[in-house]
Design an enzyme around this catalytic site. Structure first.
Site, PDB file in Angstrom:
ATOM      1  N   ARG A 153       0.849  -1.196   0.000  1.00  0.00           N
ATOM      2  CA  ARG A 153       0.000   0.000   0.000  1.00  0.00           C
ATOM      3  C   ARG A 153       0.887   1.251   0.000  1.00  0.00           C
ATOM      4  O   ARG A 153       1.530   1.562   0.997  1.00  0.00           O
ATOM      5  CB  ARG A 153      -0.929   0.031   1.210  1.00  0.00           C
ATOM      6  CG  ARG A 153      -1.772   1.307   1.271  1.00  0.00           C
ATOM      7  CD  ARG A 153      -2.977   1.201   2.188  1.00  0.00           C
ATOM      8  NE  ARG A 153      -2.628   1.150   3.596  1.00  0.00           N
ATOM      9  CZ  ARG A 153      -3.519   1.219   4.593  1.00  0.00           C
ATOM     10  NH1 ARG A 153      -4.811   1.346   4.306  1.00  0.00           N
ATOM     11  NH2 ARG A 153      -3.126   1.144   5.848  1.00  0.00           N
ATOM     12  N   ASP A 434      -3.538   2.673  14.125  1.00  0.00           N
ATOM     13  CA  ASP A 434      -2.799   3.410  13.114  1.00  0.00           C
ATOM     14  C   ASP A 434      -3.453   4.769  12.935  1.00  0.00           C
ATOM     15  O   ASP A 434      -4.285   5.187  13.740  1.00  0.00           O
ATOM     16  CB  ASP A 434      -2.688   2.622  11.810  1.00  0.00           C
ATOM     17  CG  ASP A 434      -4.033   2.391  11.119  1.00  0.00           C
ATOM     18  OD1 ASP A 434      -5.044   2.999  11.542  1.00  0.00           O
ATOM     19  OD2 ASP A 434      -4.073   1.623  10.145  1.00  0.00           O
TER      20      ASP A 434
END
Length: 532
Positions: A153, A434
């Site tokens: 990603r 996160d």
């Protein structure tokens, strides 16, 4: 095209420079125009224009005959995917844990220091070539014979890479991450029976998917690779994107491997994009579950859309981590994970996300029991009828509590302090957090102050009330994140206080705080921008 690298990462600790020209390219102008689309759209929504499916692409949604490319090698069965940052130990443990794929993350779970980015690329390069073995603390780490399939990603289009400039402007973080990985590994991946596979974050409009598709075609041609070798799964993690899902798949159809329910960022976007709508105020984030109306509609429409076009509909993240010192509490948390994965597989998802290797067994057991084939593309969900109003339905049971406000403050301060310190993924209260969670906490606090929301006790939520709690709770960050530096803590305290008093919340905290990382890496002052 002018390219220049600004970094003190070189061996001699001096900035390295590669200068070609300083002329602006057509691509950079197109890229800049594309980045302005969200601002224009936001102004329309703020003025009362309703969210809806784009009328100019109704023919794409109505046409039943088109489908995306069949699954690429290694992506036929994705029932459990583990995600995490790209440090060496994490890469080995994730690839060895038994999940079908590992999404190596340069985005939400990685603080983009130049060291993290470059060492992460080296770790992935070594893992692909089975050269990643190393020893640390007297323990040996080795890659298994059959590691998980690797997916990467890159950062979203909104993030710059200020330590590398192109055409006299900061380079796109997306293209930096994608380009390094693709150029150095694409042919090696294909030679080993896999391919260059990606997750694409933070998309809002189908034109962003078109740009990615152009990048893919150019890159494949550049190295002499057949078009369609690259595959990309798009995270539907913004409110505008849920109205563009068919179109996103259509733009990427020769390169698409599906869509993913990026549920935490989706809640963040839902609040942020509806910032001018008082009726969109949400309760404590623990009450905004996958079963509330707007989230349930989003999931059902995503599964129906993907299966109509024969690609994977991936479920959301289980952020829980094992509680080693409390078996009873651990059992309760693991049962919660099990029920979440059961909901996903029964809804028709083709796979799910986990954040910790020890959760793999639970997720795998659920999907093995209820998904007998490699995927569930055959479950068309033709019963699903989702209108725009369903995707905006904020009938969410729950309250705003003092505990909820405190939880948001604690999480926001702890995570952002860690991020500035170069750590983008930290355990908090037995959850692997996160940037997505930090973003929810930030915009929820802003929303509650903006609309003078009331606690269940009747007290109004004012900026003064939140600021007082911030000052009270800031010292406790050291218990949640012991490595916190006093200077960083002061920065994030002032940042959060500033955010709750803004007319509109900032688009991304990572964009706001990136200058601190750029400064630490020695970027030239003109690329650092204002730190707050």
């Amino acid at each position: 095209m002018g390219v220049k690298v600004h970094s003190n990462l070189a061996a001699d600790n001096k900035a390295r420079s590669i200068i070609l020209t300083d002329d602006a390219s057509p691509f950079s102008l197109l890229f800049t125009a594309l980045l302005n689309l969200p601002d224009k759209a936001q102004r329309r929504w703020d003025s009362g224009t309703p969210f809806d499916f784009p009328p100019e692409t109704a023919h794409i949604r109505a046409e039943a005959s088109w489908q995306c490319a069949p699954p690429a090698p290694g992506l036929e069965d994705r029932r459990v995917e583990i995600t995490g940052p790209t440090d060496r130990k994490m890469v080995i443990n994730a690839l060895n844990c038994g999940a079908k794929t590992f999404m190596a993350d340069f985005e939400d779970s990685s603080a983009p220091t130049f060291s993290n980015l470059v060492s992460g690329q080296l770790n992935l390069r070594d893992a692909i070539r089975r050269e990643i073995d190393f020893e640390s603390g007297g323990k040996s780490y080795k890659l298994s014979k059959n590691p998980s399939v690797l997916i990467v990603r890159p950062r979203g289009w909104h993030l710059d890479e200020p330590r590398v400039t192109v055409d006299n402007a900061a380079m796109s973080g997306s293209l930096f991450d994608f380009g390094l990985y693709f150029y150095h590994n694409a042919k090696e991946l294909v030679k080993r029976g896999s391919g260059p596979y990606f997750y694409l974050p933070k998309m809002e409009h189908y034109l962003e998917a078109r740009l990615w598709n152009d990048v893919f075609n150019f890159s494949q041609s550049y190295i002499g690779m057949a078009h369609g070798t690259i595959r990309a799964t798009v995270l539907i993690e913004t409110l505008p994107a849920v109205f563009n899902m068919e179109e996103i798949l259509f733009e990427l159809r020769t390169h698409s491997s599906g869509l993913n329910c990026g549920r935490w960022d989706y809640i963040f976007s839902f609040i942020k994009k509806r910032r001018a709508d008082r009726s969109a105020v949400l309760p404590d984030r623990k009450d905004v579950t996958m079963t509330v109306p707007f989230m349930d509609s989003y999931v059902r429409l995503l599964i129906q859309t993907c299966h109509r076009r024969k690609v994977a509909a991936m479920g959301g993240m289980a952020a829980q981590i094992p509680i080693k010192d409390d078996p009873k509490a651990n059992d309760a948390v693991m049962e919660k994970v099990r029920q979440d994965k059961l909901r996903e597989v029964l809804a028709g998802h083709d796979g799910t996300w986990i954040a910790h290797p020890l959760i793999n067994k639970i997720a795998l057991e659920v999907f093995d029991e209820h998904m007998l084939g490699p995927n569930q593309y055959h479950i068309r969900r033709e019963d699903v009828k989702v209108a725009a109003a369903d995707l905006l339905n904020t009938c969410v049971p729950g309250k705003i509590t003092d505990e909820g406000v405190r939880s948001n403050i604690s999480t926001s301060l702890s995570y952002t302090a860690a991020w500035i310190d170069g750590n983008g993924c930290i355990p908090l209260n037995y959850l692997m957090e996160d940037a997505a969670t930090a973003e929810i906490t930030r915009v929820q606090l802003w929303q509650w102050v903006k609309y003078s929301s009331r606690l269940d006790s009747g007290q109004y939520i004012t900026a003064e009330y939140v600021e007082k709690l911030i000052d009270e709770m800031a010292p406790g960050v050291k218990k949640l994140y012991p490595r916190v530096k006093e200077d960083n803590l002061k920065v994030v305290v002032e940042y959060l206080k500033g955010q709750i008093k803004k007319e509109w919340p900032s688009e991304f905290l990572t964009s706001d705080l990136m200058p601190y990382l750029a400064i630490a890496d020695g970027a030239e002052p003109k690329w650092q921008k204002s730190a707050l």
